[in-house]
Write a protein that holds these residues in place. Structure first.
Motif, PDB file in Angstrom:
ATOM      1  N   THR A  41       0.873  -1.166   0.000  1.00  0.00           N
ATOM      2  CA  THR A  41       0.000   0.000   0.000  1.00  0.00           C
ATOM      3  C   THR A  41       0.908   1.212   0.000  1.00  0.00           C
ATOM      4  O   THR A  41       2.010   1.175   0.542  1.00  0.00           O
ATOM      5  CB  THR A  41      -0.926   0.061   1.238  1.00  0.00           C
ATOM      6  OG1 THR A  41      -0.119   0.144   2.407  1.00  0.00           O
ATOM      7  CG2 THR A  41      -1.823  -1.147   1.324  1.00  0.00           C
ATOM      8  N   ARG A  44       0.269   7.491   3.523  1.00  0.00           N
ATOM      9  CA  ARG A  44       0.246   7.464   4.982  1.00  0.00           C
ATOM     10  C   ARG A  44      -0.977   6.755   5.533  1.00  0.00           C
ATOM     11  O   ARG A  44      -0.862   5.857   6.365  1.00  0.00           O
ATOM     12  CB  ARG A  44       0.321   8.887   5.521  1.00  0.00           C
ATOM     13  CG  ARG A  44       0.456   8.920   7.029  1.00  0.00           C
ATOM     14  CD  ARG A  44       0.392  10.313   7.564  1.00  0.00           C
ATOM     15  NE  ARG A  44      -1.006  10.666   7.701  1.00  0.00           N
ATOM     16  CZ  ARG A  44      -1.483  11.906   7.683  1.00  0.00           C
ATOM     17  NH1 ARG A  44      -0.693  12.908   7.529  1.00  0.00           N
ATOM     18  NH2 ARG A  44      -2.755  12.127   7.824  1.00  0.00           N
ATOM     19  N   LYS A  45      -2.157   7.142   5.098  1.00  0.00           N
ATOM     20  CA  LYS A  45      -3.376   6.585   5.685  1.00  0.00           C
ATOM     21  C   LYS A  45      -3.500   5.081   5.444  1.00  0.00           C
ATOM     22  O   LYS A  45      -3.805   4.324   6.364  1.00  0.00           O
ATOM     23  CB  LYS A  45      -4.605   7.312   5.147  1.00  0.00           C
ATOM     24  CG  LYS A  45      -4.743   8.708   5.700  1.00  0.00           C
ATOM     25  CD  LYS A  45      -5.998   9.370   5.207  1.00  0.00           C
ATOM     26  CE  LYS A  45      -6.079  10.793   5.741  1.00  0.00           C
ATOM     27  NZ  LYS A  45      -7.296  11.469   5.298  1.00  0.00           N
ATOM     28  N   GLN A  46      -3.254   4.645   4.201  1.00  0.00           N
ATOM     29  CA  GLN A  46      -3.367   3.209   3.909  1.00  0.00           C
ATOM     30  C   GLN A  46      -2.303   2.409   4.638  1.00  0.00           C
ATOM     31  O   GLN A  46      -2.565   1.306   5.110  1.00  0.00           O
ATOM     32  CB  GLN A  46      -3.271   2.947   2.397  1.00  0.00           C
ATOM     33  CG  GLN A  46      -4.469   3.429   1.646  1.00  0.00           C
ATOM     34  CD  GLN A  46      -4.124   4.589   0.733  1.00  0.00           C
ATOM     35  OE1 GLN A  46      -3.296   5.427   1.059  1.00  0.00           O
ATOM     36  NE2 GLN A  46      -4.771   4.637  -0.409  1.00  0.00           N
ATOM     37  N   SER A  47      -1.108   2.965   4.752  1.00  0.00           N
ATOM     38  CA  SER A  47      -0.031   2.262   5.446  1.00  0.00           C
ATOM     39  C   SER A  47      -0.326   2.159   6.939  1.00  0.00           C
ATOM     40  O   SER A  47      -0.111   1.109   7.551  1.00  0.00           O
ATOM     41  CB  SER A  47       1.306   2.980   5.220  1.00  0.00           C
ATOM     42  OG  SER A  47       1.643   2.956   3.844  1.00  0.00           O
ATOM     43  N   GLN A  48      -0.840   3.239   7.522  1.00  0.00           N
ATOM     44  CA  GLN A  48      -1.195   3.191   8.936  1.00  0.00           C
ATOM     45  C   GLN A  48      -2.318   2.186   9.175  1.00  0.00           C
ATOM     46  O   GLN A  48      -2.299   1.450  10.156  1.00  0.00           O
ATOM     47  CB  GLN A  48      -1.612   4.585   9.428  1.00  0.00           C
ATOM     48  CG  GLN A  48      -0.450   5.521   9.566  1.00  0.00           C
ATOM     49  CD  GLN A  48      -0.869   6.927   9.942  1.00  0.00           C
ATOM     50  OE1 GLN A  48      -1.863   7.457   9.457  1.00  0.00           O
ATOM     51  NE2 GLN A  48      -0.085   7.545  10.812  1.00  0.00           N
ATOM     52  N   ARG A  49      -3.275   2.138   8.277  1.00  0.00           N
ATOM     53  CA  ARG A  49      -4.361   1.172   8.406  1.00  0.00           C
ATOM     54  C   ARG A  49      -3.816  -0.257   8.352  1.00  0.00           C
ATOM     55  O   ARG A  49      -4.235  -1.122   9.120  1.00  0.00           O
ATOM     56  CB  ARG A  49      -5.399   1.382   7.299  1.00  0.00           C
ATOM     57  CG  ARG A  49      -6.633   0.516   7.475  1.00  0.00           C
ATOM     58  CD  ARG A  49      -7.711   0.767   6.434  1.00  0.00           C
ATOM     59  NE  ARG A  49      -8.049   2.178   6.339  1.00  0.00           N
ATOM     60  CZ  ARG A  49      -7.975   2.899   5.215  1.00  0.00           C
ATOM     61  NH1 ARG A  49      -7.582   2.327   4.088  1.00  0.00           N
ATOM     62  NH2 ARG A  49      -8.305   4.163   5.200  1.00  0.00           N
ATOM     63  N   ILE A  94       4.723  13.660  10.155  1.00  0.00           N
ATOM     64  CA  ILE A  94       4.310  12.377   9.574  1.00  0.00           C
ATOM     65  C   ILE A  94       5.287  11.284   9.979  1.00  0.00           C
ATOM     66  O   ILE A  94       4.886  10.194  10.386  1.00  0.00           O
ATOM     67  CB  ILE A  94       4.209  12.483   8.035  1.00  0.00           C
ATOM     68  CG1 ILE A  94       3.045  13.393   7.658  1.00  0.00           C
ATOM     69  CG2 ILE A  94       4.054  11.105   7.402  1.00  0.00           C
ATOM     70  CD1 ILE A  94       2.963  13.719   6.189  1.00  0.00           C
ATOM     71  N   GLU A 130       4.773  10.351  13.651  1.00  0.00           N
ATOM     72  CA  GLU A 130       3.506   9.639  13.827  1.00  0.00           C
ATOM     73  C   GLU A 130       3.628   8.185  13.375  1.00  0.00           C
ATOM     74  O   GLU A 130       3.213   7.257  14.070  1.00  0.00           O
ATOM     75  CB  GLU A 130       2.448  10.376  12.999  1.00  0.00           C
ATOM     76  CG  GLU A 130       1.041   9.900  13.134  1.00  0.00           C
ATOM     77  CD  GLU A 130       0.121  10.762  12.278  1.00  0.00           C
ATOM     78  OE1 GLU A 130      -0.392  10.232  11.280  1.00  0.00           O
ATOM     79  OE2 GLU A 130      -0.064  11.956  12.598  1.00  0.00           O
ATOM     80  N   VAL A 131       4.214   7.987  12.204  1.00  0.00           N
ATOM     81  CA  VAL A 131       4.358   6.636  11.647  1.00  0.00           C
ATOM     82  C   VAL A 131       5.345   5.813  12.480  1.00  0.00           C
ATOM     83  O   VAL A 131       5.086   4.643  12.778  1.00  0.00           O
ATOM     84  CB  VAL A 131       4.791   6.709  10.165  1.00  0.00           C
ATOM     85  CG1 VAL A 131       5.169   5.338   9.633  1.00  0.00           C
ATOM     86  CG2 VAL A 131       3.680   7.325   9.319  1.00  0.00           C
TER      87      VAL A 131
END
Length: 82
Positions: A11, A14-19, A39, A42-43
């Motif tokens: 993926t 950021r959003k898809q990877s965090q999910r 970012i 956060e990651v």
């Protein structure tokens, strides 16, 4: 290491990877060193909490290229084989 992204299931973003991390689907995270510091922090914290290794990548441009997209990417996740 980036060759894994070219051929593996992934993926991008950021959003898809965090999910993927939250759902236990991420094998490892690739994080661009020139991404926004907020970012990155956060990651990195999320990955530390979920014991997912983070692989630093020099630039967003090289990460995007490794993912096969025409723009830079701050974060990408290599997904576990299912």
């Amino acid at each position: 290491m980036l060759f894994e992204l070219r051929n593996g299931k992934k993926t991008v973003g950021r959003k898809q990877s965090q999910r993927a991390v939250l759902e236990g689907k991420a094998q490892k995270i690739f994080l661009a060193s020139d991404a926004d510091a907020r970012i990155r922090q956060e990651v990195e914290e999320l990955c530390r909490t979920h014991s997912v290794p983070v692989v630093p990548v020099d630039t967003m441009e090289s990460l995007g290229r490794a993912c096969g997209i025409q723009v830079g990417a701050a974060v990408a996740a290599l997904l576990k084989a299912q």
